[in-house]
Design a protein around this motif. Structure first.
Motif, PDB file in Angstrom:
ATOM      1  N   ILE A  22      69.372  32.642  -4.380  1.00 29.12           N
ATOM      2  CA  ILE A  22      68.863  33.542  -3.342  1.00 29.12           C
ATOM      3  C   ILE A  22      69.882  33.695  -2.209  1.00 29.12           C
ATOM      4  N   ILE A  23      70.473  32.580  -1.793  1.00 27.88           N
ATOM      5  CA  ILE A  23      71.480  32.632  -0.730  1.00 27.88           C
ATOM      6  C   ILE A  23      72.695  33.427  -1.185  1.00 27.88           C
ATOM      7  N   MET A  24      73.103  33.222  -2.427  1.00 30.68           N
ATOM      8  CA  MET A  24      74.280  33.907  -2.950  1.00 30.68           C
ATOM      9  C   MET A  24      74.054  35.417  -3.024  1.00 30.68           C
ATOM     10  N   PHE A  25      72.855  35.831  -3.409  1.00 27.05           N
ATOM     11  CA  PHE A  25      72.540  37.265  -3.441  1.00 27.05           C
ATOM     12  C   PHE A  25      72.720  37.878  -2.053  1.00 27.05           C
ATOM     13  N   SER A  26      72.132  37.235  -1.055  1.00 26.70           N
ATOM     14  CA  SER A  26      72.195  37.785   0.306  1.00 26.70           C
ATOM     15  C   SER A  26      73.598  37.694   0.886  1.00 26.70           C
ATOM     16  N   LEU A  27      74.400  36.760   0.408  1.00 28.68           N
ATOM     17  CA  LEU A  27      75.747  36.581   0.926  1.00 28.68           C
ATOM     18  C   LEU A  27      76.694  37.662   0.428  1.00 28.68           C
ATOM     19  N   TYR A  28      76.555  38.024  -0.832  1.00 27.48           N
ATOM     20  CA  TYR A  28      77.465  38.996  -1.433  1.00 27.48           C
ATOM     21  C   TYR A  28      76.995  40.439  -1.265  1.00 27.48           C
ATOM     22  N   ALA A  29      75.690  40.668  -1.205  1.00 29.40           N
ATOM     23  CA  ALA A  29      75.160  42.027  -1.216  1.00 29.40           C
ATOM     24  C   ALA A  29      75.715  42.923  -0.113  1.00 29.40           C
ATOM     25  N   PRO A  30      75.828  42.448   1.146  1.00 29.88           N
ATOM     26  CA  PRO A  30      76.318  43.347   2.197  1.00 29.88           C
ATOM     27  C   PRO A  30      77.780  43.747   2.055  1.00 29.88           C
ATOM     28  N   PRO A  64      82.162  28.049   9.439  1.00 33.69           N
ATOM     29  CA  PRO A  64      82.016  29.493   9.673  1.00 33.69           C
ATOM     30  C   PRO A  64      81.312  30.207   8.530  1.00 33.69           C
ATOM     31  N   GLN A  65      81.657  29.851   7.269  1.00 34.67           N
ATOM     32  CA  GLN A  65      80.982  30.450   6.124  1.00 34.67           C
ATOM     33  C   GLN A  65      79.503  30.064   6.091  1.00 34.67           C
ATOM     34  N   PHE A  66      79.204  28.838   6.480  1.00 34.83           N
ATOM     35  CA  PHE A  66      77.821  28.375   6.525  1.00 34.83           C
ATOM     36  C   PHE A  66      77.015  29.181   7.537  1.00 34.83           C
ATOM     37  N   LEU A  67      77.586  29.411   8.713  1.00 35.92           N
ATOM     38  CA  LEU A  67      76.897  30.210   9.729  1.00 35.92           C
ATOM     39  C   LEU A  67      76.681  31.642   9.257  1.00 35.92           C
ATOM     40  N   MET A  68      77.671  32.190   8.554  1.00 41.12           N
ATOM     41  CA  MET A  68      77.517  33.546   8.041  1.00 41.12           C
ATOM     42  C   MET A  68      76.418  33.610   6.989  1.00 41.12           C
ATOM     43  N   ALA A  69      76.342  32.593   6.145  1.00 41.90           N
ATOM     44  CA  ALA A  69      75.283  32.552   5.144  1.00 41.90           C
ATOM     45  C   ALA A  69      73.911  32.476   5.805  1.00 41.90           C
ATOM     46  N   LEU A  70      73.808  31.732   6.890  1.00 42.39           N
ATOM     47  CA  LEU A  70      72.542  31.675   7.628  1.00 42.39           C
ATOM     48  C   LEU A  70      72.165  33.037   8.188  1.00 42.39           C
ATOM     49  N   ARG A  71      73.157  33.728   8.748  1.00 38.54           N
ATOM     50  CA  ARG A  71      72.877  35.032   9.360  1.00 38.54           C
ATOM     51  C   ARG A  71      72.535  36.089   8.316  1.00 38.54           C
ATOM     52  N   ARG A  72      73.134  35.993   7.135  1.00 36.02           N
ATOM     53  CA  ARG A  72      72.912  37.021   6.113  1.00 36.02           C
ATOM     54  C   ARG A  72      71.481  36.990   5.567  1.00 36.02           C
ATOM     55  N   ASN A  73      70.802  35.858   5.668  1.00 37.15           N
ATOM     56  CA  ASN A  73      69.415  35.773   5.194  1.00 37.15           C
ATOM     57  C   ASN A  73      68.654  34.829   6.114  1.00 37.15           C
ATOM     58  N   LEU A  74      68.006  35.399   7.123  1.00 35.33           N
ATOM     59  CA  LEU A  74      67.308  34.595   8.119  1.00 35.33           C
ATOM     60  C   LEU A  74      65.987  34.048   7.605  1.00 35.33           C
ATOM     61  N   ILE A  75      65.479  34.598   6.487  1.00 40.04           N
ATOM     62  CA  ILE A  75      64.196  34.114   5.965  1.00 40.04           C
ATOM     63  C   ILE A  75      64.333  32.702   5.413  1.00 40.04           C
ATOM     64  N   VAL A  76      65.484  32.386   4.815  1.00 33.42           N
ATOM     65  CA  VAL A  76      65.678  31.045   4.250  1.00 33.42           C
ATOM     66  C   VAL A  76      65.590  29.967   5.326  1.00 33.42           C
ATOM     67  N   PRO A  77      66.351  30.049   6.427  1.00 35.31           N
ATOM     68  CA  PRO A  77      66.172  29.024   7.476  1.00 35.31           C
ATOM     69  C   PRO A  77      64.799  29.055   8.112  1.00 35.31           C
ATOM     70  N   LEU A  78      64.171  30.249   8.169  1.00 32.11           N
ATOM     71  CA  LEU A  78      62.816  30.330   8.726  1.00 32.11           C
ATOM     72  C   LEU A  78      61.839  29.531   7.862  1.00 32.11           C
ATOM     73  N   ILE A  79      61.938  29.713   6.551  1.00 35.88           N
ATOM     74  CA  ILE A  79      61.059  28.977   5.647  1.00 35.88           C
ATOM     75  C   ILE A  79      61.380  27.488   5.680  1.00 35.88           C
ATOM     76  N   LEU A  80      62.654  27.158   5.886  1.00 34.63           N
ATOM     77  CA  LEU A  80      63.053  25.752   5.943  1.00 34.63           C
ATOM     78  C   LEU A  80      62.459  25.053   7.168  1.00 34.63           C
ATOM     79  N   VAL A  81      62.171  25.818   8.212  1.00 30.66           N
ATOM     80  CA  VAL A  81      61.558  25.247   9.418  1.00 30.66           C
ATOM     81  C   VAL A  81      60.077  24.936   9.180  1.00 30.66           C
ATOM     82  N   LEU A  82      59.452  25.652   8.245  1.00 33.68           N
ATOM     83  CA  LEU A  82      58.023  25.503   8.005  1.00 33.68           C
ATOM     84  C   LEU A  82      57.599  24.061   7.699  1.00 33.68           C
ATOM     85  N   PRO A  83      58.296  23.341   6.807  1.00 35.50           N
ATOM     86  CA  PRO A  83      57.874  21.962   6.545  1.00 35.50           C
ATOM     87  C   PRO A  83      57.844  21.091   7.794  1.00 35.50           C
TER      88      PRO A  83
END
Length: 439
Positions: free
Chosen positions: A407-415, A75-94
Motif C-alpha cells: 500500500i505504501i509503495m503504491f502511494s509512493l510511486y503513483a504521483p 527524507p524518503q521516510f518523510l516523503m512516504a508519510l506525506r504521500r499517504n496520510l491515511i497509513v499514519p492516521l490508522i497507525l495512531v488508532l491503536p
C-alpha cells in the motif's frame, strides 16, 4: 558526507545495501514465525507464557535494524508519510484506542509492536522496487518452503499436525498454507516476469509450494491461490486493454465478485451440508454469530486494539465456553477491525484499501518496467484471506508487513510515474542481487 559502507577491524568493508537486503530478508523470516515457535511449542502445538517471552527476543534486532535504516533514509521516510496520510492516521488508532480499551496495558503493548511492524513496511517500500522485493521474497519464502519439505522428510512427526496434515517449519498447518500460497504467487510472478533469470529455480519452488499447499489442507490458502491465478489473468487483460475496455473489465469483475460473495453467503452452508462437509467452516460460523453480537454492542469505537481476545475479558471467556474452543481471534480480519476500533476504524481502512487498489491498477497499466503485477494480485489475495483468517493489524507478522508495504509503495510511486520512469525520490541503488553480495 554519507558513508555507504562499514569497515570491520580486519579491513573488509560491508556495504549498507548488503545490510539492507540481508537485514530485510532475515527480518521477514523471523516475523513469519518460522522454526523457532515450532521448537518452543508443546506437543499439542500450544505456546507457554515463557515460550512467548522467548519469541519476543528476536523482534528486538528487527526493531533496531528498522530504526537504523529509517534514520539513514529519513527524507524518503518523510516523503512516504506525506504521500499517504491515511497509513499514519490508522497507525495512531491503536494508541488512541487505549483511551476506551477494556485492557489498556494490553492494547498499548501490542500497539507498540504494530508500530515497529509498519515501520519495517516503510523500510521495504522506500528501499526496494517491486521487482527487488519480489526477488527478496523469492529467496526468503523459498527458504521457508524448502526447509518445510526437508523437515517433513527428516522428521515427519515434528513437521506434522496431530491429525497428520503438514505444518512444515511453522507452528500450524494454516500458516504453512498461507506461505505456500504466497510462494506459488511469487514463483509464478518470477516466471511471468522473466527478467530475473531464475526460471529453473522458480519451477522447483513452484512445485514445492504446491506440495506444501496440498499437504497443509488449508482451504483458505487454496481458495486464495485460486483467486490469485484469476487475478493474474484479470490484471494482464486490464493492462492490454484500451481505456474504455478497462472500464468494462473492471465493472464486469466487480459485479462478478459481488455475485460470488452473495452466492457464498446464501448457498455455501447448504452446499456443504449436502456434500457431508463441515458446514460450520471448522467452527467459524457459530463464532461469527457470537462476534457479530459483541460488535453491535460497541459498534462505534470497539473494545480497543486486540483487547477483546484476552482471558481478562469475561465476554471472550463466555464466548469460548459457548463454542467449545479458545478462539485466538475472530477468524475474520474485518470483524476483528470492528472489535478493535469499531466503525471509526473501519471507515478509514476501507478508504485506504480502495485508494490503494486504484493506484496499484494504474501503476500496473501505465508503468510496466517495475513489475507491479504481483503486488496488485498479492493485495487482493490478502483481502480474500481475511474473510476466514485475521491478518489485518497483526503485529510481528510478515504477511501484514508486506501488505502494508504494498500500500505504501503504491502511494509512493503513483504521483511520480507520469513524470518520470525512474522516481526521483529514491536514491540510486545497486540491484538487489548485487546488494546481497558482501564486498
Amino acid at each position: 558526507m554519507r558513508v555507504d559502507s562499514l569497515r570491520t577491524a580486519s579491513g573488509p568493508t560491508i556495504s549498507w545495501r548488503a545490510i539492507e537486503c540481508w537485514g530485510a530478508g532475515i527480518s521477514l523470516f523471523f516475523q513469519a514465525g518460522a522454526f523457532l515457535p515450532l521448537i518452543l511449542a508443546d506437543a499439542d502445538g500450544t505456546l507457554s507464557e515463557s515460550a512467548k517471552s522467548i519469541l519476543r527476543l528476536p523482534c528486538f534486532p528487527v526493531y533496531v535494524f528498522t530504526i537504523v535504516i529509517l534514520i539513514r533514509n529519513f527524507p524518503q521516510f518523510l516523503m512516504a508519510l506525506r504521500r499517504n496520510l491515511i497509513v499514519p492516521l490508522i497507525l495512531v488508532l491503536p494508541f488512541l484506542s487505549t483511551l476506551w480499551s477494556i485492557g489498556p496495558p494490553t492494547t498499548l503493548r501490542r500497539a507498540i509492536g504494530l508500530l515497529f511492524c509498519v515501520l519495517l513496511s516503510y523500510v521495504l517500500a522506500i528501499r526496494f522496487t517491486p521487482r527487488q522485493l519480489l526477488f527478496l521474497l523469492f529467496v526468503t519464502l523459498g527458504a521457508c518452503i524448502v526447509l518445510s519439505v526437508v523437515l517433513s522428510v527428516v522428521s515427519p512427526s515434528l513437521a506434522s499436525m496431530p491429525d497428520g496434515t503438514m505444518r512444515g517449519i511453522f507452528i500450524h498447518k494454516n500458516v504453512l498454507g498461507w506461505y505456500a500460497s504466497l510462494m506459488i504467487l511469487v514463483a509464478s510472478a518470477v516466471l511471468i516476469d522473466g527478467t530475473l533469470g531464475l526460471r529453473r529455480t522458480a519451477f522447483i519452488l513452484l512445485a514445492a509450494g504446491m506440495v506444501c499447499l496440498a499437504s497443509s489442507g488449508s482451504m483458505t490458502a487454496i481458495i486464495a491461490t485460486s483467486v490469485a491465478y484469476c487475478l493474474i489473468g484479470f490484471y494482464s487483460l486490464l493492462q492490454k486493454s484500451s481505456s474504455i475496455g478497462r472500464v468494462v473489465i473492471v465493472l464486469f469483475f466487480v459485479q462478478l465478485s459481488v455475485a460470488i460473495l452473495i452466492s457464498l453467503h446464501e448457498f455455501l452452508v447448504p452446499a456443504l451440508e449436502a456434500l457431508g462437509k463441515d458446514a460450520t467452516l471448522t467452527g467459524r460460523v457459530p463464532l461469527w454469530e457470537l462476534v457479530d453480537r459483541e460488535i453491535s454492542d460497541r459498534w462505534m469505537f470497539g473494545y480497543g486494539y486486540q483487547a477483546f481476545w484476552t482471558t481478562a475479558n469475561p465476554e471472550a471467556t463466555r464466548m469460548w465456553l459457548k463454542i467449545g474452543w479458545a478462539a485466538p481471534h475472530a477468524h475474520n480480519g474485518y470483524r476483528d477491525i470492528l472489535l478493535s476500533f469499531g466503525i471509526m476504524g473501519m471507515i478509514p481502512f476501507v478508504l485506504l484499501l480502495l485508494h490503494a487498489i486504484r493506484q496499484g491498477a494504474t501503476l500496473h497499466c501505465h508503468d510496466s518496467q517495475y513489475g507491479w503485477l504481483w503486488l496488485n494480485v498479492f493485495t487482493i489475495m490478502i483481502l480474500v484471506m481475511n474473510l476466514t483468517e485475521s491478518i489485518f493489524f497483526a503485529q510481528n507478522d510478515t504477511i501484514f508487513i508486506l501488505f502494508t508495504a504494498a500500500i505504501i509503495m503504491f502511494s509512493l510511486y503513483a504521483p511520480v510515474v507520469s513524470i518520470s520512469r525512474s522516481p526521483s525520490w529514491q536514491a540510486p541503488s545497486r540491484g538487489l542481487a548485487s546488494g546481497l553480495q558482501i564486498s
